[in-house]
Design an enzyme around this catalytic site. Structure first.
Site, PDB file in Angstrom:
ATOM      1  N   ASP A  29      51.147  46.923  46.630  1.00 44.63           N
ATOM      2  CA  ASP A  29      49.780  46.459  46.426  1.00 44.63           C
ATOM      3  C   ASP A  29      49.704  44.932  46.365  1.00 44.63           C
ATOM      4  O   ASP A  29      49.969  44.338  45.324  1.00 44.63           O
ATOM      5  CB  ASP A  29      49.269  47.081  45.120  1.00 44.63           C
ATOM      6  CG  ASP A  29      47.849  46.663  44.822  1.00 44.63           C
ATOM      7  OD1 ASP A  29      47.366  46.957  43.716  1.00 44.63           O
ATOM      8  OD2 ASP A  29      47.221  46.032  45.697  1.00 44.63           O
ATOM      9  N   ASP A  83      44.639  42.667  51.013  1.00 46.02           N
ATOM     10  CA  ASP A  83      44.904  43.572  49.897  1.00 46.02           C
ATOM     11  C   ASP A  83      45.352  44.953  50.379  1.00 46.02           C
ATOM     12  O   ASP A  83      44.521  45.827  50.681  1.00 46.02           O
ATOM     13  CB  ASP A  83      43.631  43.706  49.049  1.00 46.02           C
ATOM     14  CG  ASP A  83      43.836  44.554  47.828  1.00 46.02           C
ATOM     15  OD1 ASP A  83      42.890  44.665  47.024  1.00 46.02           O
ATOM     16  OD2 ASP A  83      44.945  45.119  47.674  1.00 46.02           O
TER      17      ASP A  83
END
Ligand SMILES: O=C(CNCc1ccccc1)Nc1scc(-c2ccccc2)c1C(=O)NCc1ccccc1
Length: 326
Positions: A33, A215
């Site tokens: 992440d 992201d």
């Protein structure tokens, strides 16, 4: 010097991508992440009622950081928290001998229910790591001095296994040249500026996307409300209050979305934007582009990242992002 590669396996609808990580004697599937900076996992300290179906980190192999804790909440109000250990972490052959591993003592329902994911491996900047009383480094920051090159790459694919590499660029994974843009890490994200956009290849659209983050942990592409509206006007979509977002026909007519980054145009195929049927068999799909209202910046999540090869590079002193067409 170290370098390595690890697979990124997609969940249904590419909702998230999971990669195998060895922590101590445990092998877990973690969600890499770049939008957060905590390495946390379901553990022997997570209540059984919350961890059914998950692999768990056995903290017995770690060294507890006494009095340390962590707690994280994401934009969808999901979250987790717990205690902190140091332990050996291996990703694609790259080893961090004393990595901060955040063992969950509590996780929210959406994490318990997603049984494919045993936790997260944060790859944002360590300045937003949530460990108290002393912030800890991400896996990338921990191993960075030992890497052949101070960078990692992300090759996510539509409905197919992709990969992350640490310490090297695999030029067989992209076509043409890499376009680099400067990163502003002041908010702890891989934040850059995106330029003009076009829908379905027409150059008529005006205006710029603006401040955005890369992201891998966010599934969709969140863009300014005006850009999103312009897209769905051409895509024949509508804002569905009940769904809490734009929906559009699944039938393959969705236009492509193109955006300029560093003067180069990158295109997300329309098929990525007819993201997922509202319910199995429905001919209406939830849109892969949604408004970034209230977030404060645009989020270039997996819907965008699976259309490019992305390089997260701190080898030049100041951080930069590289993008290349896949
Ligand atoms: O939080 C992240 C990165 N982690 C995403 C993640 C991974 C697994 C489980 C849950 C979340 N990225 C960022 S930066 C800024 C936000 C944000 C989003 C909406 C409102 C306010 C802040 C988010 C974020 O929460 N992303 C995930 C997400 C979930 C639902 C809707 C939008 C975005």
């Amino acid at each position: 010097a170290q370098s390595g590669e690890v697979a990124a396996d997609p969940q249904q609808y590419d909702q998230a991508y999971l990669s195998p990580v060895t922590i101590g004697n445990s092998e877990l599937m973690l969600d890499f992440d770049t939008g957060s900076a905590d390495l946390w996992a379901f553990s022997n300290e997570t209540p059984a009622s919350q961890s059914q179906g998950h692999e768990r980190y056995d903290s017995a192999t770690g060294t507890e950081l006494d009095g340390y804790s962590w707690s994280i909440t994401y934009g969808d109000q999901s979250g987790a928290g717990g205690n902190v250990y140091t332990d050996k972490v291996v990703v694609g052959g790259v080893t961090a001998t004393r990595q901060a591993v955040e063992a969950a003592t509590s996780v929210s329902a959406s994490f318990s229910q997603n049984i494919d994911s045993d936790g997260l491996l944060g790859l944002a900047f360590s300045s937003i790591n949530t460990v108290q009383p002393r912030q800890q480094t991400t896996f990338f920051d921990t191993v960075r001095p030992t890497l052949a090159k101070a960078l990692f790459t992300c090759d996510l694919r539509q409905g197919d296994a992709g990969s992350y590499t640490f310490g090297y660029i695999d030029s067989s994974k992209y076509q043409g040249t890499v376009t680099y843009v400067p990163v502003d890490d002041s908010q702890g994200f891989w934040q850059f500026t995106a330029g003009g956009y076009s829908v379905g290849g027409d150059n008529a659209t005006s205006g710029s996307v603006g401040t955005a983050i890369a992201d891998t942990g966010t599934s969709l592409l969140y863009l300014p409300a005006a850009v999103t509206k312009a897209y769905y006007e051409q895509a024949g979509g509508r804002y569905d209050n009940q769904q809490g977002g734009y929906t559009l026909p699944c039938n393959g007519g969705a236009p492509d979305f193109s955006v300029a980054i560093g003067g180069k145009t990158f295109t997300v195929p329309g098929s990525y934007i007819a993201y997922a049927p509202l319910t199995t068999g429905s001919s209406t799909c939830f849109g892969g582009i949604q408004p970034d209202t209230g977030i404060g910046f645009s989020i270039f999540g997996d819907v965008f990242l699976k259309a490019v090869y992305a390089i997260f590079d701190v080898s030049q002193g100041s951080p930069r992002l590289g993008f290349a067409a896949q």
